[in-house]
Design a protein around this motif. Sequence first.
Motif, PDB file in Angstrom:
ATOM      1  N   PRO A  50       0.567  -1.023  -0.359  1.00  0.00           N
ATOM      2  CA  PRO A  50      -0.221   0.165  -0.160  1.00  0.00           C
ATOM      3  C   PRO A  50       1.424   1.143  -0.127  1.00  0.00           C
ATOM      4  O   PRO A  50       2.138   1.280   0.708  1.00  0.00           O
ATOM      5  N   TYR A  82      -4.967  -0.992  -9.439  1.00  0.00           N
ATOM      6  CA  TYR A  82      -4.265  -0.772  -8.008  1.00  0.00           C
ATOM      7  C   TYR A  82      -4.835   0.966  -7.593  1.00  0.00           C
ATOM      8  O   TYR A  82      -4.972   1.251  -6.380  1.00  0.00           O
ATOM      9  N   ASN A  97      -8.088   0.877  -6.429  1.00  0.00           N
ATOM     10  CA  ASN A  97      -7.696   0.085  -4.937  1.00  0.00           C
ATOM     11  C   ASN A  97      -7.650   2.118  -3.808  1.00  0.00           C
ATOM     12  O   ASN A  97      -7.489   2.262  -3.101  1.00  0.00           O
ATOM     13  N   LEU A  98      -6.341   2.649  -4.219  1.00  0.00           N
ATOM     14  CA  LEU A  98      -6.264   3.741  -3.579  1.00  0.00           C
ATOM     15  C   LEU A  98      -7.198   4.625  -2.923  1.00  0.00           C
ATOM     16  O   LEU A  98      -7.213   5.267  -2.928  1.00  0.00           O
TER      17      LEU A  98
END
Lengths: 552, 428
Positions: A73, A94, A97-98
Motif C-alpha cells: 500500500p 492498483y 484501490n488507492l
Amino acid sequence: MAFPHRLDAPELPDFSMLKRLARDQLIYLLEQLPGRKDLFIEADLMSPLDRIANVSILKQHEVDKLYKVENKPALSSSEQLCFLVRPRIKNMRYIANLVNADKTAGRTRKYKVIFSPQKFYACEMVLEEEGIYGDVSCDEWAFSLLPLDVDLLSMELPEFFRDYFLEGDQRWINTVAQALHLLSTLYGPFPNCYGIGRCAKMSYELWKKLEDEEDSESKGRRPEIGHIFLLDRDMDFVTALCSQVVYEGLVDDTFRIKCGSVDFGPEVTSSDKSLKVLLNAEDKVFSEIRNEHFSNVFGFLSQKARNLQAQYDRRRGMDIKQMKNFVSQELKGLKQEHRLLSLRLIPKDYRSLKTQYLQSYGPEHLLTFSNLRRAGLLTEQAPGDTLTAMESKVSKLVTDKAAGKITDAFSSLAKRSNFRAISKKLNLIPRVDGEYDLKVPRDMAYVFSGAYVPLSCRIIEQVLERRSWQGLDEVVRLLNCIEFAFTDITKEDKASSESLRLILVVFLGGCTFSEISALRFLGREKGYRFIFLTTAITNSARLMEAMSEVKA
Amino acid sequence: MNRTKGDEEEYWNSSKFKAFTFDDEDDELSQLKESKRAVNSLRDFVDDDDDDDLERVSWTGEPVGSISWSIKETAGSSGSTHEGREQLKSRNSFSYAQLPKPTSTYSLSSFFKGRTRPGSFQSLSDALSDTPAKSYAPELGRPKGEYRVCSLERFRSLQDKLQLLEEAVSMHDGNVITAVLIFLKRTLSKEILFRELEVRQVALRHLIHFLKEIGDQKLLLDLFRFLDRTEELALSHYREHLNIQDPEKRKEFLKTCIGLPFSAEDCAHIQDHYTLLERQIIIEGTFSSPVNLKKTFKIPDKQYVLTALAARAKLRAWQDIDALFTTKNWLGYTKKRAPIGFHRVVEILHKNSAPVQILQEYVNLVEDVDTKLNLATKFKCHDVVIDTCRDLKDRQQLLAYRSKVDKGSAEEEKIDTLLSSSQIRWKN
C-alpha cells in the motif's frame, strides 16, 4: 582489431531528438497538474524514464516524491497523485484501490493517470467499473521510441512478444504504426518498404492508413532513410534461442542488459558495491569489442590494458583489471561448455523431456509447455524422424539453462518447420574448409562462431540485394509467411544516394544483439548502415520467460 | 444506418463534437499542419543538454539521481526530503500538441474530411473518436465529465454489431477490436456472442485474452466449453492455482483439477502435482520430517546439522534451531548438544546475520572458555564476556572490557556492580 568504420559509411540521423521530444511531452503532461505532486511509476517504466528525464528534472516540475507501483500500500501524503503506467488492467486495479481507499477514509485528492505509450479502452472500462472514472484525469504519454544507441531504438515493450505471438492480441500494432509514423514525420518518408510476417503486414497497413489520413506535408520531404524492413520474430525463432557469443550478446545472456546498461553485482566486482555500466557506442572500449566474438575479447583486452593502463579513464567503464577477471573467468567456463556440448549425445523423447523438466523446475510448467506448443516453438517429434548433423549442430547452439533443456524437442521444431530446407536454400550453414578465422570474419556466421548465419539477417541481405522478393518464393513458402515489398518511385527520386544506403530494420517481437552485430557486419561489407528498431531487446532467456506461466 | 433528419441535426449540433467550420484556424486539420511545421523547426525550441547520459549514472554504485535511487530514498526516508522550491520553468507557449497524432486511428480530422466510406466506418469513427488529441492540445480543451469513450449504443441490431466488429478487425488495431468486444459482451447474451465469435478467429482471440486479463474466469471457461476446447478448458482451470496462496486451499483446488480433460500425459502430471503438494504440506508444519529424510538417506549427523542450521538461520527460525540442538535424555531432562561444536554454530549464525541475543545464547554453550571469551568479544555478546570474566575471576580483563561497552549502559553498570562486589575473590 575492431571492425573499422568505412570512411564512406552513410551518416546516421540524429535520434537524440526523440529523447528530447519525449521529455518535453512528459513535462507538458506533468504541468497539466500544476502544483506539488507525488509520482507513482510502474517498474517497467523506471529505466526508460531514467534515460529520458532524471529526478532533478522531475523535481523542477513539482514532483515531490517518487513511488513504485507495487503490491504494497502506498503511503503518500500529497494532495495530488500522478501515476505513470502502462495500460494494464492490474495497474488500473492498483489505482482504483488507492482512490477507493481514500474515498472510504473521506479523503479527496487529485489524481492523474498518464498512460504510456497509450491508453486502452479496456483500462477505461475498469476505471468505470471501479467507480473512479470521474475522479481521475487521464492522459497519454506517446513515448514509444527510446534510443539505446546511435543506431538502436527500442520500444521497451517486451510484452509485445507474448501478447501477439502467444495470445494473438493485436493491441500493440497501433503503437508500432504510430512509432513508424513519428519516424517518417521526423526523418522523411521511406521510399522502399519490405516486410515478412503477418504482424509486419498488419503494422504496415495500419501505418499507411495513418499516413493517408494525415495528408501531411512530410510527404514532400526528402527521405533521410531509404529503406524500411519489417520482420516478425516468429519467422526466425532459431536465432533468438541460440546463446550468444558476440561480446555484447554474451553480456546480455549472462547479466541481462536493461535499457542499454547492465548491473554487475558484488560477485563480479569483487567488492561490496554493485556497478552499473552504461553500454553504448560512446564507450570507446566497449564499442570496439561489442560485436566481436568473445574469444577475441580477452586477447584484445589484455593488449589494450597494456597500452592504455595509465591513460584509461576510470569513469568510463569497468576497471580494466575487473573486466579482465570477468572475461577470463566467465568466458573460460563458457568455452568449456561449448566444447563439452558438442561431444554429448542427447536423443530423448518429448515426453520424458517434459517430465524431467517438470520435475526439475516445477509442475506449473505444464502451462509453459502448453504455451510453447501454442506459439509454435515446440512440437512433438513424429515417430521415425532422425536428426541430421546440421540440425544437431544448430540445436547445440542453444545452451541457455532453460532453453537447453528443450534442445531435443527444439531439434524437432527445426525439422518440422522446414528449417533444413531453408538453411540449404539460403546457405545458412557455411561449409568450413579449414579453420574459421574469428578475428577476421568473412561472413555473418561469425556471430555464432562460424556455425550459422542468422536466418533473419540472411533474409534481409537477400531482399536488399534484389530490392524485392524475387527468387525467394520458395523460401517464403517454406517459412510459411507472407511477404511484401513496395517502392514509391517519387520518394525514391527525392532520396540522396547516401540515404538510400540507410536501412531501418524493424523487429516485431524482439531482436538479439547477435542479429545486430551480424547486420552491422553486413553493413560494413556492403557499404550500408543499419538502424535497428525493436519492440524490445531479447534473448533466449527472455523468450522462455515470456512463455512461462509461473506467477512472480 | 438509418438516422432521422432530426437526429442528425441534434447530433451535429451537440456540444460533444466540435463543428466543422470554414474558419481555417478552427480546423483541427490545419492545426495539425501548423504542428507539423512546428515540429520541423523543433530544434530551435529544445535545449541541448544531452550530455546528461554520462552524468546520470555513477560508476561506483547506485546511480545517484536516478529514478530507482529516488524511489528507494522515498521509501526509506522517514521525513520529507525537501528541496527548495525552484522557480517554475516558464511554461513554453509552444505546444507540442501535435506531434503525430492521437493514438486512436479514428480522429475528428479523418471524420470531417468527409470520407464517403459506407456504413459503420463513419459510425465507428464518430463513436470512438474521443479525441485523445485533447490530452495534448490545450486549444481544443477538454470538457470535463463529458468525456465519451464508447458511444456504440446505436448499434442495436445484430447485423450492425457484426459489421462494426468486422470493421474493427479490418483495422488490425487490437485496442479497437477489444473495445468493440467489450460492447458486444455487454449487449449480447453469451450464447449469441460465442456463436458469432466461433467463426471469427481474430476477434475470438481478443476476447479470450481480454477475459484472462480481467479475470473473468467463469465466462472464459464457459467459452471453452462452448467451443469444445477441452484441453484449454482444463489448462485454464489449472492455471488458477497460481493465484492461491494458502497451501491447503491450493491442495483442495488441485484436487478439483484431477479428472479434467487434460491430455493423457498431463493428467499424470496433475496427479503428481497434487501428491507433491500433499506431501509438502505434511512436511511444512513439522520439523521432524527432515529427520525422516536423514534416516532414509543415512545423512551423517554433522552434515545434517550444518545443513539444517544454515537453512533455518536463513529463514531466521530461531526456535527451530533451538529444537535442533535440544535433546531429551532418558530422564526427560533437556540438554543442548551439537555434533559440530557450538563455536561453529555461532559462526554460521553470525554469517546469517543472527541478532546478538541469539548469538549470545549459543556463545554461552561453547565449552572451551577461551574460545567462548574470544567469540563473545568478537560478536559483542557483552553479558557472556562479563559472566565469563566473573567466573574466571579475572578482574583485569573485566576492567579492560569496561572500556569497550557503551558509557552509561546496563552492561557498564553490571561490570561496576561486579567490580565493587565484595563477594568475588578476584585473582588479579
